[in-house]
Design a protein around this motif. Sequence first.
Motif, PDB file in Angstrom:
ATOM      1  N   LEU A 163       4.148  -1.784   3.529  1.00 59.38           N
ATOM      2  CA  LEU A 163       3.599  -1.308   2.248  1.00 59.38           C
ATOM      3  C   LEU A 163       4.103  -2.145   1.062  1.00 59.38           C
ATOM      4  O   LEU A 163       3.336  -2.454   0.146  1.00 59.38           O
ATOM      5  CB  LEU A 163       3.969   0.174   2.060  1.00 59.38           C
ATOM      6  N   GLU A 166       2.199  -5.472   1.030  1.00 60.75           N
ATOM      7  CA  GLU A 166       0.800  -5.321   0.649  1.00 60.75           C
ATOM      8  C   GLU A 166       0.647  -4.959  -0.832  1.00 60.75           C
ATOM      9  O   GLU A 166      -0.246  -5.460  -1.513  1.00 60.75           O
ATOM     10  CB  GLU A 166       0.103  -4.287   1.543  1.00 60.75           C
ATOM     11  N   ALA A 167       1.549  -4.080  -1.310  1.00 66.16           N
ATOM     12  CA  ALA A 167       1.485  -3.696  -2.731  1.00 66.16           C
ATOM     13  C   ALA A 167       1.841  -4.897  -3.615  1.00 66.16           C
ATOM     14  O   ALA A 167       1.210  -5.124  -4.656  1.00 66.16           O
ATOM     15  CB  ALA A 167       2.425  -2.523  -3.000  1.00 66.16           C
ATOM     16  N   LEU A 170      -1.070  -7.231  -3.643  1.00 61.01           N
ATOM     17  CA  LEU A 170      -2.138  -6.672  -4.478  1.00 61.01           C
ATOM     18  C   LEU A 170      -1.822  -6.878  -5.960  1.00 61.01           C
ATOM     19  O   LEU A 170      -2.684  -7.280  -6.735  1.00 61.01           O
ATOM     20  CB  LEU A 170      -2.308  -5.174  -4.165  1.00 61.01           C
ATOM     21  N   GLN A 185      -8.198  -8.679   1.169  1.00 59.71           N
ATOM     22  CA  GLN A 185      -6.938  -8.002   1.460  1.00 59.71           C
ATOM     23  C   GLN A 185      -7.192  -6.661   2.132  1.00 59.71           C
ATOM     24  O   GLN A 185      -8.030  -5.877   1.680  1.00 59.71           O
ATOM     25  CB  GLN A 185      -6.154  -7.790   0.154  1.00 59.71           C
ATOM     26  N   TYR A 204       1.363  -0.907   7.493  1.00 63.55           N
ATOM     27  CA  TYR A 204       1.002  -0.842   6.072  1.00 63.55           C
ATOM     28  C   TYR A 204       1.289   0.514   5.433  1.00 63.55           C
ATOM     29  O   TYR A 204       1.313   0.630   4.213  1.00 63.55           O
ATOM     30  CB  TYR A 204      -0.470  -1.246   5.862  1.00 63.55           C
ATOM     31  N   LYS A 253       4.079   2.843  -5.299  1.00 65.69           N
ATOM     32  CA  LYS A 253       3.602   1.778  -4.396  1.00 65.69           C
ATOM     33  C   LYS A 253       2.472   2.282  -3.507  1.00 65.69           C
ATOM     34  O   LYS A 253       1.441   1.636  -3.360  1.00 65.69           O
ATOM     35  CB  LYS A 253       4.753   1.363  -3.473  1.00 65.69           C
ATOM     36  N   GLN A 254       2.719   3.465  -2.933  1.00 66.83           N
ATOM     37  CA  GLN A 254       1.729   4.048  -2.020  1.00 66.83           C
ATOM     38  C   GLN A 254       0.411   4.315  -2.737  1.00 66.83           C
ATOM     39  O   GLN A 254      -0.663   3.947  -2.262  1.00 66.83           O
ATOM     40  CB  GLN A 254       2.309   5.341  -1.453  1.00 66.83           C
ATOM     41  N   TYR A 257      -1.498   0.989  -3.629  1.00 70.57           N
ATOM     42  CA  TYR A 257      -2.160   0.303  -2.513  1.00 70.57           C
ATOM     43  C   TYR A 257      -3.203   1.178  -1.832  1.00 70.57           C
ATOM     44  O   TYR A 257      -4.300   0.724  -1.550  1.00 70.57           O
ATOM     45  CB  TYR A 257      -1.118  -0.193  -1.502  1.00 70.57           C
ATOM     46  N   TRP A 258      -2.894   2.433  -1.605  1.00 64.39           N
ATOM     47  CA  TRP A 258      -3.846   3.286  -0.882  1.00 64.39           C
ATOM     48  C   TRP A 258      -5.109   3.562  -1.693  1.00 64.39           C
ATOM     49  O   TRP A 258      -6.197   3.646  -1.136  1.00 64.39           O
ATOM     50  CB  TRP A 258      -3.166   4.590  -0.426  1.00 64.39           C
ATOM     51  N   PHE A 260      -6.372   1.524  -3.767  1.00 64.05           N
ATOM     52  CA  PHE A 260      -7.137   0.259  -3.654  1.00 64.05           C
ATOM     53  C   PHE A 260      -7.952   0.263  -2.361  1.00 64.05           C
ATOM     54  O   PHE A 260      -9.143  -0.071  -2.364  1.00 64.05           O
ATOM     55  CB  PHE A 260      -6.160  -0.925  -3.700  1.00 64.05           C
TER      56      PHE A 260
END
Length: 311
Positions: A163, A166-167, A170, A185, A204, A253-254, A257-258, A260
């Motif tokens: 995570l 990926e964050a 992003l 991505q 992720y 963070k979660q 990214y989530w 997105f």
Amino acid sequence: MRCRKCPTRAVIKIPRHHTAFCGPCLTEFVRTQVQRAIKTERMFTPDDRILVAVSGGKDSLTLWEILLALGYRADALYVDLGIGGYSARSREKVEQFAQQFAEPRQARLLVHQIKEEEGAGIRELADLVRRPTCSACGTIKRYHFNRVALANQYDVMATGHNLDDEAARLLGNVLRWQEDYLHKQGPNLPASVEGFAKKVKPLYRLTEREIAAYALVNRIDYIVEECPMAKGSKMLLYKDVLNRLETESPGTKQTFYWRFLERQANQTSTAPSMQDTDRTVLQPCRLCGQPTTADTCMYCKMMARAKSALV
Ligand code: Q46
Ligand code: ZN
């Protein structure tokens, strides 16, 4: 602090989930998150053959251990970049891990040595072609990973991106509004060209901290030092910024990214995705057959330049 699932002492607090776990409950939580990622993103099934890219770090070795523990058919590839003591130490960790966790489950470790195959280590190659080391490294690792997956008929390639990775990626893409990268991505990237394996990121849903705790609890010995080439990288800066936000506001963070991924999923269901568009543009390289937008791929161009500089 007590574990939220049993009466034992907790070893880790997870503020973004308002919870805390002891060792065994953390193991169960982490494996459940990975299994959920595999199912919801339709990454692979127990029949598929998986090739995990391992570096000797905590994420990739933990990913390999979890896939084996969950009963998946997972082998691994280690690419020895020839970066002096760092590569020697990370290779040692990977080989120790393979002996301890993979061999008893009939899983294989494949090793590719850049120096042996290309005639020079990654730093020398990057210097020869006048490219930043990490960019040359990315091209070379991608090439080997694809080639091994294709030659050995793996269905899917898995990497240990978590995570935090990926964050941070992003954030970097958003800060520069790199829309073409934003479209590419995600935790499940379909094969770019017919016959190639797809790429997945089953970690992720988990943070770096949760994975480090899992590795500790499950006695996974990994290389703690970062690759010396990573020093000063923008990714480390973005991770640091996100960690500061996370401390002040758990779950940042979660959510970042989530949400997105949710937006991306909604867009894909209403319009043709960039990945689909890409697939029509990509074609096999005329020299090696790997997917490329030009007639010769970046790897083949780079190696041709390196070879002419070497003679
Ligand atoms: S291994 Fe390669 Fe990273 Fe080292 S040389 Fe750069 S890209 S920092 S993931
Ligand atoms: Zn090529």
